[in-house]
Design a protein around this motif. Structure first.
Motif, short mmCIF file in Angstrom:
data_model
loop_
_atom_site.label_atom_id
_atom_site.label_comp_id
_atom_site.label_asym_id
_atom_site.label_seq_id
_atom_site.Cartn_x
_atom_site.Cartn_y
_atom_site.Cartn_z
N ASP A 233 0.82 -1.21 0.00
CA ASP A 233 0.00 0.00 0.00
C ASP A 233 0.85 1.26 0.00
O ASP A 233 0.46 2.28 -0.55
CB ASP A 233 -0.96 0.00 1.20
N LEU A 237 -0.31 3.36 -3.10
CA LEU A 237 -1.05 4.57 -2.76
C LEU A 237 -0.11 5.77 -2.60
O LEU A 237 -0.50 6.82 -2.11
CB LEU A 237 -1.87 4.36 -1.47
N ASP A 238 1.14 5.60 -3.02
CA ASP A 238 2.11 6.68 -2.94
C ASP A 238 1.67 7.85 -3.83
O ASP A 238 1.06 7.65 -4.88
CB ASP A 238 3.48 6.16 -3.40
N ALA A 239 2.00 9.07 -3.37
CA ALA A 239 1.53 10.27 -4.09
C ALA A 239 2.02 10.28 -5.54
O ALA A 239 1.31 10.74 -6.43
CB ALA A 239 2.00 11.53 -3.36
N ILE A 332 -8.18 5.46 -5.18
CA ILE A 332 -7.44 6.44 -5.99
C ILE A 332 -8.41 7.21 -6.89
O ILE A 332 -8.28 8.41 -7.09
CB ILE A 332 -6.36 5.73 -6.85
N SER B 67 -3.27 7.87 3.00
CA SER B 67 -4.30 8.46 2.16
C SER B 67 -4.07 8.07 0.73
O SER B 67 -3.03 7.53 0.37
CB SER B 67 -4.28 9.98 2.29
N ALA B 68 -5.08 8.34 -0.08
CA ALA B 68 -4.92 8.17 -1.52
C ALA B 68 -3.99 9.26 -2.02
O ALA B 68 -3.83 10.28 -1.34
CB ALA B 68 -6.28 8.26 -2.21
N PRO B 69 -3.38 9.08 -3.19
CA PRO B 69 -2.57 10.17 -3.74
C PRO B 69 -3.41 11.44 -3.80
O PRO B 69 -4.55 11.39 -4.21
CB PRO B 69 -2.24 9.68 -5.15
#
Lengths: 632, 106
Positions: A233, A237-239, A332, B67-69
C-alpha cells in the motif's frame, strides 16, 4: 467487477424446495464466502477481493450419501442485519424468510474471517439470534497461523452455542468439517435449534463488547498486522508512484489484450477457415452448403475468433480484482469521481462495464445512495464492453497501420483502441455531469471503502471463471448469433426468381439495407453496414457476423477474401472511424436495455437512455465522417 | 433527517466546525501515523450506523494510516481493518486523546 448474474441473461438457478434442504451461506464481505462456495459445490461462483461482490444469490448443489440433494445458496455479503443497500436486503430477506421464492433456509453457514475475528463476530450476534441451526466457519486459518494468531474453535463453540469449524477455503484445509455439517443437515430432519438462549443485543456497541468478550473466552490471539499489505500500500497509494502504477496497469491491460491475444486469434481463425473449407468440400454444391458455409460458418465463425481477446480481458480484470488492487484503484479514483458527482464505489461497476454492462449494472446495487446508483446505471453502457472489441479490432486491423508510437510499448493500433476506450469514458463522465447538474442534483454523499489485505489470486478460481465466460460467449455465438446469421442468410436469399436466389442487393435483406441507406449515407455507411446496424440491435458483435455472412454470399462464386479485405473495399477510412464512433456511443444491446428496465423498475429510463445514446452515436458518426471528407 | 431538496453537506472549513456542539478535534486533523480515541460521530443515523458496523465505535482507537494520492480519501485503521473515508466524512468524527469514561461509552 461482479458477474454473479451471467452476462446476457442466462436463466437464474432456482431452488426446488421439494428436492432437498437448503442452506444459506452468509458472512461479511471479504470473508471468503464465494471461495468456500466453490469448494463445496464445485460450481463456479464469482470470487473477488472486494466488498459486496455477490449481488444476487447463487445456488450450488451438494449430494449427500443417501443421494439426496442439498442446496447451498451463496448470499451477498452483509455487515449487519440492518440492510442498507439493495444487495444486503437480498440477504436479509432470505434469512428472515421474507424471500418468497426461497422461503426460510433450513440451516445457515456463517463464514467469518479468523484474522479479524472480533469485528466479524459482531455479525454473529444477530445471525445466531435467529435461532436457526448454524455452523460458524472461521476462514483464513492459514493466514491466521502464518501471522502468529490463534483461536480455540471448541471454546468458541461453547461460548456461542453453535458448532465452529476453523478452515482455509483457499487451500481446502478443514473444508470436510463443513461438508460434514451439510450432510448432517440433509440426512435427517433438521434438529431443533440448540438449547442455548442467545442474548439479544440491541446496539452495535453492545454487540462489539460481546464479541470482544467471546473472543477472549475463545483464547483468540489477533494475528500480527499484514506486513506485505502495508508495504504494498505504501507503493500503490504513494503520491507519485500510485497514480503512475494505476496508469501503467491500465495501459498494460490494453496493450496486452491487443498484442497478447493476436497469436491465439490467428490460430482460431485458421481453424475456422480450415474447418469451413473442409465442410464445404464434403458437401454437395447447393443451398444447404451455402447456408452452412456462408450463413453459419461465416457468421458464427467471425465472432468466435474474438474469444481469446475477450477471455484475456476478463483474466486481467479478474487478477486485479482478486488480488485486492481494485479496491485501492477505487480509492485512488474517488477524488476524480467526486468531481463528476460520482463516488469511488461507482468505479468498480464502471470498470466491470468494460467487460460487460449487464453484470456491471447489477453490481451497482452495492451503492447505497439511490441517486449515485441511478447515475452509475445510466452511464455504465458507455464503458467499452467486450462486445465492442470485435468491431473495433476488425476495423482497426483493416484501416489503421501499426506504426510504433512509443517503441515496443505502444503502437498506433493500440493507441486508437485506447482512444476509443477513453472516448467512451469521456461520454460517461459528460453524461454524469449532465445528470448531476439537472435531474440528479444533490449534495455530496459518503464514500466508505474497506481495503482488504492483498491476496494471491487463485489460479483455479480464475480458470473456472474464464471457462464460464467462454461457455457464455460460445452459447451466445451458438444461439443469438447463429439465429441472426441463419435468418439473415434466408432473407438474403429471398425472393427466388426463376428458381435462383437473387443478387444480394435485390434480396429482402438488401432491400431493407437500401431502405435505410439514405439515413446513414452521410455517416459514410452503405446498405451492407445498414443491415449490420439493424441486426446488431440485438448485440453489438452481431454486426461482425452479419458482415461475414453478407460478404460470404456476395463472394460465393470466387474464393472468399478475408473480411478485412472486403471491408477495405466497402468503407472509406472516414466511414470506418465513423462506424467505430457509432459503436462507442450507441446502446446496441438488447440485454442491457432489459437489465436497466429490471433494475430501475420502469421502461422510462432505458427508453431515454437508448434515445440519448443513439442520438450521440448518429451525430458523433456524422461529424466524424464529415470532418474526414472535409480534410481528405 | 432525510429530505429531498437540501440534504446536509459537510464542508471542511473551520468556520463550519465551530457550529458543532463541543467542537474539538476530528479524524480529519489526525496526521498520518497518529492515533486517537474515537469520541463521537456527528453524522446522520444511517451513515454513522454504517461506520460503526465497520468498527468506528465510540471509544475505539483509530490510527491514521495514510491516504490516496492527493490526500483524499484518507485511510484509517480501526478494529483490525483499513477503511478509506473522504476527508469531509472524517471531519465529522470527533476524537479525543484520552479513553472514554464509562459514562461516555454508554
Amino acid at each position: 467487477m461482479s458477474d454473479s448474474g451471467s452476462c446476457h441473461g442466462a436463466a437464474p438457478q432456482t431452488v426446488n424446495r421439494k428436492a432437498g434442504h437448503y442452506i444459506a451461506l452468509v458472512g461479511p464481505p471479504n470473508a471468503g464466502k464465494s471461495t468456500l462456495f466453490n469448494r463445496l459445490t464445485g460450481l463456479r461462483q464469482k470470487v473477488a477481493n472486494f466488498p459486496g461482490v455477490t449481488v444476487e444469490y447463487h445456488v450450488g448443489r451438494v449430494r449427500d450419501e443417501s443421494g439426496r440433494d442439498l442446496f447451498v445458496v451463496d448470499l451477498p455479503g452483509i455487515y449487519s442485519m440492518t440492510p442498507r443497500s439493495e444487495d444486503e436486503k437480498v440477504t436479509h430477506d432470505v434469512l428472515v424468510g421474507a424471500n418468497l421464492s426461497l422461503g426460510k433456509p433450513d440451516a445457515i453457514i456463517l463464514i467469518l474471517d479468523s484474522t479479524n475475528l472480533q469485528r466479524h463476530l459482531v455479525l454473529a450476534a444477530p445471525v445466531l439470534a435467529l435461532g436457526m441451526p448454524t455452523l460458524v466457519v472461521l476462514n483464513m486459518a492459514d493466514d491466521l497461523a502464518a501471522r502468529g494468531g490463534s483461536v480455540d474453535p471448541a471454546a468458541l463453540a461453547k461460548e456461542i452455542g453453535a458448532p465452529v469449524a476453523l478452515i482455509s477455503a483457499s487451500t481446502g484445509e478443514g473444508v470436510e468439517r463443513v461438508t460434514h455439517f451439510l450432510r448432517g443437515t440433509g440426512a435427517r430432519p433438521i434438529a431443533p435449534a440448540p438449547k442455548f438462549v442467545f442474548p439479544i443485543l440491541q446496539t452495535l456497541p453492545a454487540r462489539r463488547r460481546w464479541a470482544g468478550r467471546v473472543g477472549l473466552q475463545a483464547g483468540y490471539t489477533a494475528p500480527a498486522p499484514p506486513e506485505w499489505t502495508r508495504r504494498l500500500d505504501r507503493v500503490f497509494l504513494d503520491a507519485v508512484a500510485g497514480p503512475l502504477i494505476f496508469l501503467i496497469v491500465v495501459l498494460g491491460v490494453f496493450q496486452g489484450i491487443f498484442t497478447g491475444a493476436q497469436p491465439m486469434m490467428d490460430g482460431v481463425e485458421h481453424l475456422i477457415n480450415w474447418s469451413g473449407g473442409l465442410l464445404g468440400s464434403y458437401l454437395p454444391e447447393g443451398v444447404f452448403r451455402s447456408l452452412l458455409v456462408e450463413g453459419v460458418w461465416g457468421g458464427v465463425g467471425s465472432v468466435v475468433v474474438f474469444l481469446p481477446q475477450i477471455l484475456l480481458l476478463f483474466l486481467f480484470i479478474g487478477i486485479l480484482e482478486d488480488s485486492g488492487y481494485l479496491a485501492r484503484a477505487a480509492v485512488i479514483a474517488d477524488r476524480t469521481m467526486a468531481r463528476v458527482g460520482l463516488q469511488g464505489k461507482a468505479f468498480i461497476p464502471l470498470l466491470s462495464a468494460y467487460a460487460c454492462a449487464v453484470p456491471a449494472i447489477m453490481a451497482t446495487r452495492t451503492i447505497e445512495d439511490k441517486r449515485d446508483r441511478l447515475a452509475t446505471v445510466l452511464i455504465a453502457p458507455f464503458m467499452t464492453c467486450s462486445a465492442r472489441l470485435p468491431i473495433y479490432t476488425l476495423l482497426i486491423a483493416a484501416f489503421v497501420p501499426n506504426t510504433p508510437l512509443l517503441g515496443q510499448f505502444l503502437g498506433l493500433q493500440a493507441a486508437v483502441l485506447l482512444g476509443l476506450y477513453v472516448l467512451g469514458f469521456i461520454a460517461a463522465v459528460g453524461t454524469a455531469l449532465l445528470l448531476r447538474s439537472s435531474v440528479l442534483r444533490h449534495a455530496k454523499t459518503m464514500f466508505v471503502m474497506e481495503l482488504p489485505p492483498y491476496r494471491r489470486p487463485s489460479v483455479q478460481t480464475l480458470l473456472l471463471r474464464l471457462m464460464d465466460r467462454a461457455v457464455i460467449f460460445l452459447q451466445r455465438a451458438g444461439t443469438v448469433i447463429l439465429l441472426v446469421s441463419v435468418g439473415l442468410w434466408i432473407l438474403a436469399h429471398l425472393p427466388y426468381e426463376n428458381g435462383k436466389p437473387p443478387a444480394i442487393e435485390q434480396s429482402i435483406a438488401g432491400q431493407i439495407g437500401r431502405a435505410v441507406e439514405p439515413v446513414i449515407l452521410p455517416l459514410g455507411f452503405n446498405w451492407k453496414i445498414g443491415i449490420g446496424l439493424i441486426t446488431s440491435l440485438a448485440a453489438r458483435e452481431v454486426i461482425v457476423g452479419t458482415l461475414g455472412t453478407i460478404y460470404g454470399i456476395e463472394n460465393a462464386e470466387k474464393d472468399s477474401p478475408p473480411l478485412i479485405e472486403s471491408l477495405r473495399k466497402d468503407l472509406t477510412p472516414g466511414g470506418a472511424y465513423a462506424l467505430m464512433i457509432f459503436f462507442a456511443f450507441a446502446m446496441q444491446c438488447f440485454s442491457t436495455v432489459a437489465i436497466v428496465r429490471r433494475e430501475l423498475g420502469s421502461w422510462a429510463w432505458p427508453t431515454v437512455q437508448f434515445a440519448y445514446m443513439g442520438f450521440l452515436a448518429y451525430f458523433g458518426a456524422l461529424l466524424t465522417n464529415q470532418v474526414w471528407i472535409a480534410f481528405r | 433527517m432525510v429530505d429531498t431538496s437540501g440534504r446536509r453537506s459537510y464542508p471542511e472549513s473551520a468556520m463550519q466546525l465551530s457550529f458543532n456542539k463541543g467542537g474539538g478535534e476530528t479524524l480529519a486533523q489526525l496526521r498520518t501515523g497518529d492515533r486517537a480515541y474515537l469520541h463521537r460521530l456527528d453524522l446522520p443515523e444511517e451513515m454513522s450506523q454504517r461506520l460503526m458496523e465497520l468498527g468506528f465505535l465510540p471509544g475505539t482507537i483509530v490510527v491514521a494510516a495514510g491516504s490516496a494520492p492527493g490526500g483524499d480519501p484518507r485511510i484509517f485503521r480501526v478494529d483490525g481493518s483499513d477503511i478509506a473515508l473522504r476527508r469531509d466524512t472524517a471531519s465529522r468524527l470527533y476524537i479525543s486523546a484520552q479513553p472514554l469514561s464509562e459514562a461516555e461509552l454508554l
